[in-house]
Design a protein around this motif. Structure first.
Motif, PDB file in Angstrom:
ATOM      1  N   GLU A  54       0.836  -1.202   0.000  1.00  0.00           N
ATOM      2  CA  GLU A  54       0.000   0.000   0.000  1.00  0.00           C
ATOM      3  C   GLU A  54       0.874   1.256   0.000  1.00  0.00           C
ATOM      4  OE1 GLU A  54      -3.958  -1.502   2.372  1.00  0.00           O
ATOM      5  OE2 GLU A  54      -2.145  -1.088   3.534  1.00  0.00           O
ATOM      6  N   LEU A  55       1.946   1.232   0.760  1.00  0.00           N
ATOM      7  CA  LEU A  55       2.877   2.372   0.787  1.00  0.00           C
ATOM      8  C   LEU A  55       3.568   2.549  -0.565  1.00  0.00           C
ATOM      9  CD1 LEU A  55       4.458   1.831   4.313  1.00  0.00           C
ATOM     10  CD2 LEU A  55       2.784   3.574   3.654  1.00  0.00           C
ATOM     11  N   GLU A  56       3.955   1.437  -1.189  1.00  0.00           N
ATOM     12  CA  GLU A  56       4.588   1.510  -2.507  1.00  0.00           C
ATOM     13  C   GLU A  56       3.630   2.103  -3.533  1.00  0.00           C
ATOM     14  OE1 GLU A  56       6.054  -2.338  -3.656  1.00  0.00           O
ATOM     15  OE2 GLU A  56       7.195  -2.555  -1.804  1.00  0.00           O
ATOM     16  N   GLN A  57       2.365   1.708  -3.462  1.00  0.00           N
ATOM     17  CA  GLN A  57       1.378   2.235  -4.398  1.00  0.00           C
ATOM     18  C   GLN A  57       1.165   3.729  -4.176  1.00  0.00           C
ATOM     19  OE1 GLN A  57      -2.641   0.707  -4.104  1.00  0.00           O
ATOM     20  NE2 GLN A  57      -2.941   0.945  -6.294  1.00  0.00           N
ATOM     21  N   ALA A  58       1.109   4.160  -2.938  1.00  0.00           N
ATOM     22  CA  ALA A  58       0.948   5.584  -2.636  1.00  0.00           C
ATOM     23  C   ALA A  58       2.147   6.383  -3.135  1.00  0.00           C
ATOM     24  CB  ALA A  58       0.763   5.783  -1.133  1.00  0.00           C
ATOM     25  N   PHE A  59       3.344   5.868  -2.932  1.00  0.00           N
ATOM     26  CA  PHE A  59       4.554   6.536  -3.432  1.00  0.00           C
ATOM     27  C   PHE A  59       4.514   6.619  -4.956  1.00  0.00           C
ATOM     28  CE2 PHE A  59       8.909   6.574  -4.992  1.00  0.00           C
ATOM     29  CZ  PHE A  59       9.431   7.643  -4.292  1.00  0.00           C
ATOM     30  N   HIS A  60       4.119   5.521  -5.596  1.00  0.00           N
ATOM     31  CA  HIS A  60       4.035   5.489  -7.053  1.00  0.00           C
ATOM     32  C   HIS A  60       3.038   6.532  -7.561  1.00  0.00           C
ATOM     33  CE1 HIS A  60       4.054   3.781 -11.100  1.00  0.00           C
ATOM     34  NE2 HIS A  60       2.737   3.889 -11.063  1.00  0.00           N
ATOM     35  N   GLN A  61       1.880   6.634  -6.901  1.00  0.00           N
ATOM     36  CA  GLN A  61       0.886   7.604  -7.328  1.00  0.00           C
ATOM     37  C   GLN A  61       1.396   9.027  -7.130  1.00  0.00           C
ATOM     38  OE1 GLN A  61      -3.043   7.236  -5.682  1.00  0.00           O
ATOM     39  NE2 GLN A  61      -3.854   8.795  -7.043  1.00  0.00           N
ATOM     40  N   GLY A  62       2.062   9.293  -6.017  1.00  0.00           N
ATOM     41  CA  GLY A  62       2.618  10.624  -5.783  1.00  0.00           C
ATOM     42  C   GLY A  62       3.628  11.008  -6.850  1.00  0.00           C
ATOM     43  N   LYS A  63       4.475  10.066  -7.209  1.00  0.00           N
ATOM     44  CA  LYS A  63       5.464  10.315  -8.262  1.00  0.00           C
ATOM     45  C   LYS A  63       4.771  10.562  -9.595  1.00  0.00           C
ATOM     46  CE  LYS A  63       9.513   8.212 -10.382  1.00  0.00           C
ATOM     47  NZ  LYS A  63      10.379   7.034 -10.455  1.00  0.00           N
ATOM     48  N   TYR A  64       3.749   9.769  -9.875  1.00  0.00           N
ATOM     49  CA  TYR A  64       2.980   9.907 -11.125  1.00  0.00           C
ATOM     50  C   TYR A  64       2.313  11.277 -11.205  1.00  0.00           C
ATOM     51  CZ  TYR A  64      -0.660   8.782 -14.583  1.00  0.00           C
ATOM     52  OH  TYR A  64      -1.504   8.785 -15.667  1.00  0.00           O
ATOM     53  N   VAL A  65       1.667  11.702 -10.144  1.00  0.00           N
ATOM     54  CA  VAL A  65       1.005  13.008 -10.116  1.00  0.00           C
ATOM     55  C   VAL A  65       2.042  14.121 -10.272  1.00  0.00           C
ATOM     56  CG1 VAL A  65      -0.276  14.632  -8.654  1.00  0.00           C
ATOM     57  CG2 VAL A  65      -0.992  12.246  -8.796  1.00  0.00           C
ATOM     58  N   GLY A  66       3.197  13.981  -9.607  1.00  0.00           N
ATOM     59  CA  GLY A  66       4.262  14.977  -9.738  1.00  0.00           C
ATOM     60  C   GLY A  66       4.773  15.098 -11.160  1.00  0.00           C
ATOM     61  N   GLU A  67       4.938  13.959 -11.836  1.00  0.00           N
ATOM     62  CA  GLU A  67       5.408  13.979 -13.229  1.00  0.00           C
ATOM     63  C   GLU A  67       4.403  14.667 -14.145  1.00  0.00           C
ATOM     64  OE1 GLU A  67       6.060   9.847 -14.028  1.00  0.00           O
ATOM     65  OE2 GLU A  67       7.961   9.795 -12.941  1.00  0.00           O
ATOM     66  N   ILE A  68       3.126  14.367 -13.966  1.00  0.00           N
ATOM     67  CA  ILE A  68       2.086  14.987 -14.786  1.00  0.00           C
ATOM     68  C   ILE A  68       1.997  16.486 -14.490  1.00  0.00           C
ATOM     69  CG2 ILE A  68      -0.386  15.036 -15.317  1.00  0.00           C
ATOM     70  CD1 ILE A  68       1.123  12.551 -16.400  1.00  0.00           C
TER      71      ILE A  68
END
Length: 74
Positions: A54-68
């Motif tokens: 769950e933490l990995e998924q949250a980190f991944h989403q944060g990185k994804y939103v930051g890139e966009i």
């Protein structure tokens, strides 16, 4: 999800995670939250701590939103 339609009227951008988290989205050998709409966790009575996945998924989403967001800025 019903809040998304209401907030879209005010110009909110909704960036779902989709299935770009890869294999982690489909793991069925442990209890986990999250979906293609975004990261999440099962909290139960509040005593359960987030699973590593769950933490990995949250980190991944944060990185994804930051890139966009970075792309939108330019």
């Amino acid at each position: 999800l019903t809040a998304v339609t209401q907030l879209a009227h005010y110009g909110m951008l909704f960036l779902p995670l989709g299935y770009n988290f890869g294999r982690g989205m489909f793991k069925m050998d442990e209890v986990k939250g999250g979906s293609s709409y975004g990261a999440g966790r099962f909290a139960a009575d509040g005593s359960r701590q987030p699973a590593e996945l769950e933490l990995e998924q949250a980190f991944h989403q944060g990185k994804y939103v930051g890139e966009i967001a970075k792309e939108l800025k330019h």
